[in-house]
Design an enzyme around this catalytic site. Sequence first.
Site, short mmCIF file in Angstrom:
data_model
loop_
_atom_site.label_atom_id
_atom_site.label_comp_id
_atom_site.label_asym_id
_atom_site.label_seq_id
_atom_site.Cartn_x
_atom_site.Cartn_y
_atom_site.Cartn_z
N ARG A 58 0.84 -1.21 0.00
CA ARG A 58 0.00 0.00 0.00
C ARG A 58 0.87 1.25 0.00
O ARG A 58 2.09 1.18 0.09
CB ARG A 58 -0.97 0.01 1.18
CG ARG A 58 -0.34 -0.14 2.55
CD ARG A 58 -1.42 -0.50 3.57
NE ARG A 58 -0.83 -0.73 4.90
CZ ARG A 58 -0.73 0.21 5.81
NH1 ARG A 58 -1.16 1.44 5.57
NH2 ARG A 58 -0.20 -0.06 6.98
N ASP A 104 9.07 -9.66 7.00
CA ASP A 104 9.18 -8.70 8.10
C ASP A 104 10.62 -8.19 8.04
O ASP A 104 11.57 -8.95 8.27
CB ASP A 104 8.90 -9.39 9.43
CG ASP A 104 9.04 -8.44 10.61
OD1 ASP A 104 9.55 -7.31 10.44
OD2 ASP A 104 8.65 -8.83 11.72
N VAL A 105 10.79 -6.91 7.73
CA VAL A 105 12.15 -6.40 7.51
C VAL A 105 13.00 -6.39 8.78
O VAL A 105 14.21 -6.20 8.71
CB VAL A 105 12.15 -4.98 6.87
CG1 VAL A 105 11.46 -5.00 5.51
CG2 VAL A 105 11.54 -3.94 7.80
N TYR A 118 11.66 9.13 14.36
CA TYR A 118 11.48 8.97 12.91
C TYR A 118 12.58 9.71 12.16
O TYR A 118 13.19 9.16 11.23
CB TYR A 118 10.10 9.50 12.52
CG TYR A 118 9.75 9.30 11.06
CD1 TYR A 118 9.32 8.08 10.58
CD2 TYR A 118 9.85 10.36 10.16
CE1 TYR A 118 9.00 7.89 9.25
CE2 TYR A 118 9.54 10.19 8.82
CZ TYR A 118 9.11 8.96 8.36
OH TYR A 118 8.79 8.79 7.03
N LYS A 131 15.46 8.10 9.62
CA LYS A 131 15.60 8.46 8.20
C LYS A 131 16.97 9.10 7.93
O LYS A 131 17.53 8.93 6.85
CB LYS A 131 14.46 9.38 7.78
CG LYS A 131 13.09 8.67 7.78
CD LYS A 131 13.05 7.53 6.78
CE LYS A 131 11.67 6.91 6.69
NZ LYS A 131 11.59 5.86 5.66
P1 NDP Z 1 2.13 3.14 4.67
O1 NDP Z 1 1.89 3.04 6.13
O2 NDP Z 1 1.00 3.41 3.74
O3 NDP Z 1 2.90 1.83 4.14
C1 NDP Z 1 3.96 1.30 4.85
C2 NDP Z 1 4.12 -0.14 4.46
O4 NDP Z 1 5.25 -0.69 5.17
C3 NDP Z 1 2.91 -0.99 4.83
O5 NDP Z 1 2.58 -1.85 3.77
C4 NDP Z 1 3.40 -1.75 6.04
O6 NDP Z 1 2.82 -3.02 6.22
C5 NDP Z 1 4.87 -1.94 5.69
N1 NDP Z 1 5.65 -2.33 6.86
C6 NDP Z 1 5.66 -1.76 8.09
N2 NDP Z 1 6.48 -2.44 8.91
C7 NDP Z 1 7.01 -3.46 8.17
C8 NDP Z 1 7.91 -4.52 8.46
N3 NDP Z 1 8.43 -4.68 9.68
N4 NDP Z 1 8.23 -5.38 7.47
C9 NDP Z 1 7.70 -5.26 6.23
N5 NDP Z 1 6.82 -4.28 5.91
C10 NDP Z 1 6.48 -3.39 6.87
O7 NDP Z 1 3.25 4.28 4.54
P2 NDP Z 1 3.77 5.15 3.31
O8 NDP Z 1 3.48 4.49 2.03
O9 NDP Z 1 3.37 6.54 3.54
O10 NDP Z 1 5.33 5.08 3.60
C11 NDP Z 1 6.22 4.33 2.80
C12 NDP Z 1 7.63 4.81 3.10
O11 NDP Z 1 7.73 6.20 2.77
C13 NDP Z 1 8.01 4.70 4.58
O12 NDP Z 1 9.36 4.32 4.69
C14 NDP Z 1 7.83 6.12 5.09
O13 NDP Z 1 8.64 6.39 6.20
C15 NDP Z 1 8.26 6.91 3.87
N6 NDP Z 1 7.79 8.27 3.83
C16 NDP Z 1 6.45 8.55 3.84
C17 NDP Z 1 6.03 9.87 3.81
C18 NDP Z 1 4.61 10.24 3.82
O14 NDP Z 1 4.32 11.44 3.96
N7 NDP Z 1 3.67 9.32 3.67
C19 NDP Z 1 6.99 10.98 3.78
C20 NDP Z 1 8.36 10.56 3.76
C21 NDP Z 1 8.72 9.26 3.78
P3 NDP Z 1 1.41 -3.20 7.01
O15 NDP Z 1 0.35 -3.02 6.00
O16 NDP Z 1 1.49 -4.56 7.55
O17 NDP Z 1 1.38 -2.17 8.10
#
Ligand code: NDP
Length: 250
Positions: free
Chosen positions: A20, A64-65, A156, A160
């Site tokens: 997602r 799971d990372v 956070y 990053k």
């Molecule tokens: P979402 O919460 O929509 O998606 C994050 C995804 O990471 C989810 O599918 C989640 O899985 C998965 N995830 C979380 N923990 C783990 C784990 N331990 N192992 C594998 N997968 C995992 O977030 P975004 O799409 O917004 O974020 C994506 C990236 O972009 C992140 O790194 C975030 O920090 C970065 N980012 C986002 C910003 C924003 O404004 N949205 C801005 C800057 C950076 P699950 O569905 O199980 O929770």
Amino acid sequence: MYRERLELDGRVAVVTGGSRGIGLACVTALREFGATVVIADLLDDVGRAAAESFDGGVEYVHLDVTDAAGVADVFADVAARHGRLDILVTSAGIANHQPSSEITREAWDAVLAVNATGTFWCAREAARHMTRGASIVAIGSMSGELANAPQRQAAYNASKGAVHLAVKSLAVEYVDAGIRVNAVAPGYIGTDLTKDGVPGEWWDDWIRRTPMQRLGAPEEVASLVAFLASDAASYLTGSIVLADGGYSAW
Ligand code: NDP
């Protein structure tokens, strides 16, 4: 010539957190440019549904990372099944909005474990199976470059910042192997991460502080990721590319 260099036909990509948000948009972009894409994520039902929503060329694996052994197994398995691994996008990430005076040790460790250690471990294990021309793109954050004090993001931001310097370090380390390593540093993007548990007034504040006066869309990050993954970005390594609507420019 330029168009060809963007094409990813025949390449195999893994996108962590690809079920997602920004990760799913990256899956879509990489697929559109021709790559076979593996979504590697935590929730099997969500991940499988995401993979099945494509018209072929996308599969799901559980990852799971934070599980170092599991990370090693997933990349070995993908490389063995497909005979190659060309692209890694690390989008798995979690947020934390507790003030520094209140954050627990467990919460701090969890954010660092997923965002920083998880990203590094995936990059390292993926690189074992990559050959010349491969590309790693980490989703970092604007928050890895500057402090968003009102949003209480010390854990956070630290995670990053670690991603960004790990990217630069790996870029130098892997240059002889022909593997490029870069990060995209998004500003505020409209996803579950920025919606869940976030007060509405924070959104207003983010938009007010962003010169473009809006949040970004996941697709606006994904197009940059696809570019960095492709041969069109052949002279980019160790770069942290901001996609923040101008936030960090003033
Ligand atoms: P979402 O919460 O929509 O998606 C994050 C995804 O990471 C989810 O599918 C989640 O899985 C998965 N995830 C979380 N923990 C783990 C784990 N331990 N192992 C594998 N997968 C995992 O977030 P975004 O799409 O917004 O974020 C994506 C990236 O972009 C992140 O790194 C975030 O920090 C970065 N980012 C986002 C910003 C924003 O404004 N949205 C801005 C800057 C950076 P699950 O569905 O199980 O929770």
